[in-house]
Design a protein around this motif. Structure first.
Motif, PDB file in Angstrom:
ATOM      1  N   GLY A 145       0.306  -0.810   0.084  1.00  0.00           N
ATOM      2  CA  GLY A 145       0.136  -0.152  -0.199  1.00  0.00           C
ATOM      3  C   GLY A 145       0.548   1.527  -0.194  1.00  0.00           C
ATOM      4  O   GLY A 145       2.099   0.750   0.355  1.00  0.00           O
ATOM      5  N   GLN A 146       0.188   2.379  -0.132  1.00  0.00           N
ATOM      6  CA  GLN A 146       1.066   4.220   0.289  1.00  0.00           C
ATOM      7  C   GLN A 146       1.687   4.088   1.679  1.00  0.00           C
ATOM      8  O   GLN A 146       0.895   3.725   2.782  1.00  0.00           O
ATOM      9  CB  GLN A 146      -0.396   5.061  -0.285  1.00  0.00           C
ATOM     10  N   ILE A 147       3.040   4.012   1.275  1.00  0.00           N
ATOM     11  CA  ILE A 147       3.581   4.136   2.655  1.00  0.00           C
ATOM     12  C   ILE A 147       2.989   5.891   2.895  1.00  0.00           C
ATOM     13  O   ILE A 147       3.253   7.241   1.709  1.00  0.00           O
ATOM     14  CB  ILE A 147       4.573   4.684   1.987  1.00  0.00           C
ATOM     15  N   ARG A 148       2.588   5.747   4.322  1.00  0.00           N
ATOM     16  CA  ARG A 148       2.316   7.942   5.232  1.00  0.00           C
ATOM     17  C   ARG A 148       3.441   7.564   6.315  1.00  0.00           C
ATOM     18  O   ARG A 148       3.374   8.810   6.413  1.00  0.00           O
ATOM     19  CB  ARG A 148       0.879   7.350   5.797  1.00  0.00           C
ATOM     20  N   LEU A 149       4.333   6.579   6.588  1.00  0.00           N
ATOM     21  CA  LEU A 149       4.719   7.292   8.040  1.00  0.00           C
ATOM     22  C   LEU A 149       6.055   5.840   7.689  1.00  0.00           C
ATOM     23  O   LEU A 149       5.627   5.509   7.912  1.00  0.00           O
ATOM     24  CB  LEU A 149       4.091   7.546   8.797  1.00  0.00           C
ATOM     25  N   VAL A 150       7.102   6.591   8.231  1.00  0.00           N
ATOM     26  CA  VAL A 150       7.910   6.119   8.342  1.00  0.00           C
ATOM     27  C   VAL A 150       8.887   6.599   9.881  1.00  0.00           C
ATOM     28  O   VAL A 150       9.193   7.450  10.090  1.00  0.00           O
ATOM     29  CB  VAL A 150       8.754   5.424   6.998  1.00  0.00           C
ATOM     30  N   ASN A 151       9.198   5.211  10.675  1.00  0.00           N
ATOM     31  CA  ASN A 151       9.909   5.569  11.666  1.00  0.00           C
ATOM     32  C   ASN A 151      10.662   4.501  11.933  1.00  0.00           C
ATOM     33  O   ASN A 151      10.580   4.026  12.179  1.00  0.00           O
ATOM     34  CB  ASN A 151       8.938   5.380  13.330  1.00  0.00           C
ATOM     35  N   ALA A 152      11.807   5.342  12.243  1.00  0.00           N
ATOM     36  CA  ALA A 152      13.357   4.635  11.997  1.00  0.00           C
ATOM     37  C   ALA A 152      14.283   4.477  12.960  1.00  0.00           C
ATOM     38  O   ALA A 152      14.331   5.898  13.240  1.00  0.00           O
ATOM     39  CB  ALA A 152      13.859   4.283  10.483  1.00  0.00           C
ATOM     40  N   ASN A 153      15.158   3.504  13.699  1.00  0.00           N
ATOM     41  CA  ASN A 153      16.379   3.610  14.834  1.00  0.00           C
ATOM     42  C   ASN A 153      17.359   2.965  13.729  1.00  0.00           C
ATOM     43  O   ASN A 153      17.466   2.455  13.182  1.00  0.00           O
ATOM     44  CB  ASN A 153      15.645   2.888  16.370  1.00  0.00           C
ATOM     45  N   PHE A 154      17.908   4.100  14.093  1.00  0.00           N
ATOM     46  CA  PHE A 154      19.182   3.480  13.410  1.00  0.00           C
ATOM     47  C   PHE A 154      20.400   3.485  14.986  1.00  0.00           C
ATOM     48  O   PHE A 154      21.039   3.766  16.066  1.00  0.00           O
ATOM     49  CB  PHE A 154      20.426   4.383  13.213  1.00  0.00           C
ATOM     50  N   CYS A 155      21.197   2.107  15.542  1.00  0.00           N
ATOM     51  CA  CYS A 155      21.185   1.660  15.963  1.00  0.00           C
ATOM     52  C   CYS A 155      22.792   0.547  16.879  1.00  0.00           C
ATOM     53  O   CYS A 155      22.597  -0.558  15.521  1.00  0.00           O
ATOM     54  CB  CYS A 155      20.851   1.188  17.600  1.00  0.00           C
ATOM     55  N   PHE A 156      23.704   0.048  17.459  1.00  0.00           N
ATOM     56  CA  PHE A 156      24.636  -1.192  17.403  1.00  0.00           C
ATOM     57  C   PHE A 156      25.250  -0.795  18.298  1.00  0.00           C
ATOM     58  O   PHE A 156      25.373   0.060  19.207  1.00  0.00           O
ATOM     59  CB  PHE A 156      25.561  -0.378  16.619  1.00  0.00           C
ATOM     60  N   ASN A 157      25.385  -1.458  18.638  1.00  0.00           N
ATOM     61  CA  ASN A 157      26.373  -2.031  19.977  1.00  0.00           C
ATOM     62  C   ASN A 157      27.769  -1.699  20.395  1.00  0.00           C
ATOM     63  O   ASN A 157      28.815  -1.876  18.738  1.00  0.00           O
ATOM     64  CB  ASN A 157      26.758  -3.489  20.299  1.00  0.00           C
ATOM     65  N   ARG A 158      28.207  -0.903  21.122  1.00  0.00           N
ATOM     66  CA  ARG A 158      29.484  -0.550  21.481  1.00  0.00           C
ATOM     67  C   ARG A 158      30.189  -0.046  23.064  1.00  0.00           C
ATOM     68  O   ARG A 158      29.115   0.203  23.592  1.00  0.00           O
ATOM     69  CB  ARG A 158      29.351   1.246  20.540  1.00  0.00           C
ATOM     70  N   GLU A 159      31.421  -0.305  23.115  1.00  0.00           N
ATOM     71  CA  GLU A 159      31.232  -0.819  24.399  1.00  0.00           C
ATOM     72  C   GLU A 159      31.427   1.183  24.560  1.00  0.00           C
ATOM     73  O   GLU A 159      32.177   1.958  23.452  1.00  0.00           O
ATOM     74  CB  GLU A 159      32.789  -0.640  24.659  1.00  0.00           C
ATOM     75  N   PRO A 160      31.206   1.217  26.003  1.00  0.00           N
ATOM     76  CA  PRO A 160      32.022   2.337  26.622  1.00  0.00           C
ATOM     77  C   PRO A 160      33.412   3.111  26.393  1.00  0.00           C
ATOM     78  O   PRO A 160      33.998   2.359  26.120  1.00  0.00           O
ATOM     79  CB  PRO A 160      31.690   2.752  27.830  1.00  0.00           C
ATOM     80  N   ASP A 161      33.486   4.260  25.500  1.00  0.00           N
ATOM     81  CA  ASP A 161      34.899   5.059  25.197  1.00  0.00           C
ATOM     82  C   ASP A 161      35.154   6.125  25.980  1.00  0.00           C
ATOM     83  O   ASP A 161      34.835   7.255  25.209  1.00  0.00           O
ATOM     84  CB  ASP A 161      34.704   5.275  24.319  1.00  0.00           C
ATOM     85  N   PRO A 162      35.290   6.272  27.641  1.00  0.00           N
ATOM     86  CA  PRO A 162      35.330   7.213  28.070  1.00  0.00           C
ATOM     87  C   PRO A 162      36.296   8.745  27.294  1.00  0.00           C
ATOM     88  O   PRO A 162      36.189   9.876  27.361  1.00  0.00           O
ATOM     89  CB  PRO A 162      35.855   7.036  29.670  1.00  0.00           C
ATOM     90  N   GLU A 163      37.192   7.774  26.671  1.00  0.00           N
ATOM     91  CA  GLU A 163      38.444   8.928  26.239  1.00  0.00           C
ATOM     92  C   GLU A 163      37.831   9.197  24.985  1.00  0.00           C
ATOM     93  O   GLU A 163      37.900  10.819  24.263  1.00  0.00           O
ATOM     94  CB  GLU A 163      39.776   8.250  25.615  1.00  0.00           C
ATOM     95  N   GLY A 164      36.614   8.906  23.842  1.00  0.00           N
ATOM     96  CA  GLY A 164      35.793   9.078  23.037  1.00  0.00           C
ATOM     97  C   GLY A 164      35.264   9.925  22.886  1.00  0.00           C
ATOM     98  O   GLY A 164      34.749  10.666  23.918  1.00  0.00           O
ATOM     99  N   ARG A 165      34.222  10.050  22.028  1.00  0.00           N
ATOM    100  CA  ARG A 165      32.729  10.328  21.891  1.00  0.00           C
ATOM    101  C   ARG A 165      32.289   9.327  23.150  1.00  0.00           C
ATOM    102  O   ARG A 165      31.024   8.798  22.558  1.00  0.00           O
ATOM    103  CB  ARG A 165      32.132  10.906  20.464  1.00  0.00           C
TER     104      ARG A 165
END
Length: 165
Positions: A145-165
């Motif tokens: 059918g016709q798309i009226r709304l898209v709700n998307a998330n982009f996620c990935f696992n990453r270890e905490p890095d206090p020195e990085g971002r």
């Protein structure tokens, strides 16, 4: 067209390193130049990836007639100026995301690309991701059918890095 597309990279940070490694495995790509704000950084990057030319600043790289495409991987606030330099220098441009800091800058970059008849694209890899290609195919045939709304998330696992971002 030449056998190989000749690339120049503007910027020498982590993403530039990842991009240079990816270019190295492509049979139709050749990394021929790199530029950085500091000569030492450009020289070191060039040595690491066996790049024949290195420059200080995007303007110098933009003036290299041996480059077909420039990949912009500098800090976000520099994307506009570095992209404009390369477009005016006759290069196609693949600019790391975000393309610019705001819509006005993006419009100026697009106008410059049109004026100079050059390709400009944001380096948004998800557009080419096989799952997204399949989503566009499914939508285009209309079975859901016709798309009226898209709700998307982009996620990935990453270890905490206090020195990085």
């Amino acid at each position: 067209m030449a056998d190989k597309i000749k690339w120049g990279i503007v910027g020498t940070g982590g993403i530039a390193h990842t991009f240079a490694k990816a270019l190295a495995i492509l049979p139709d790509a050749e990394l021929v130049a790199v530029s950085s704000r500091k000569k030492e950084s450009a020289e070191k990057f060039a040595a690491e990836f066996n790049i024949p030319e290195y420059y200080v600043g995007a303007d110098s790289l933009a003036n290299d007639k041996n480059i077909d495409v420039a990949y912009i991987s500098t800090i976000h606030p520099a994307h506009k100026s570095d992209t404009l330099s390369c477009l005016k220098g006759g290069k196609a441009v693949l600019c790391e995301k975000p393309l610019a800091m705001n819509g006005l800058e993006v419009s100026q970059m697009i106008d410059c690309a049109k004026k100079n008849n050059r390709f400009l694209m944001e380096a948004m890899w998800t557009y080419f991701f096989p799952a997204m290609v399949e989503v566009r195919r499914i939508i285009s045939i209309g079975d859901i059918g016709q798309i009226r709304l898209v709700n998307a998330n982009f996620c990935f696992n990453r270890e905490p890095d206090p020195e990085g971002r």
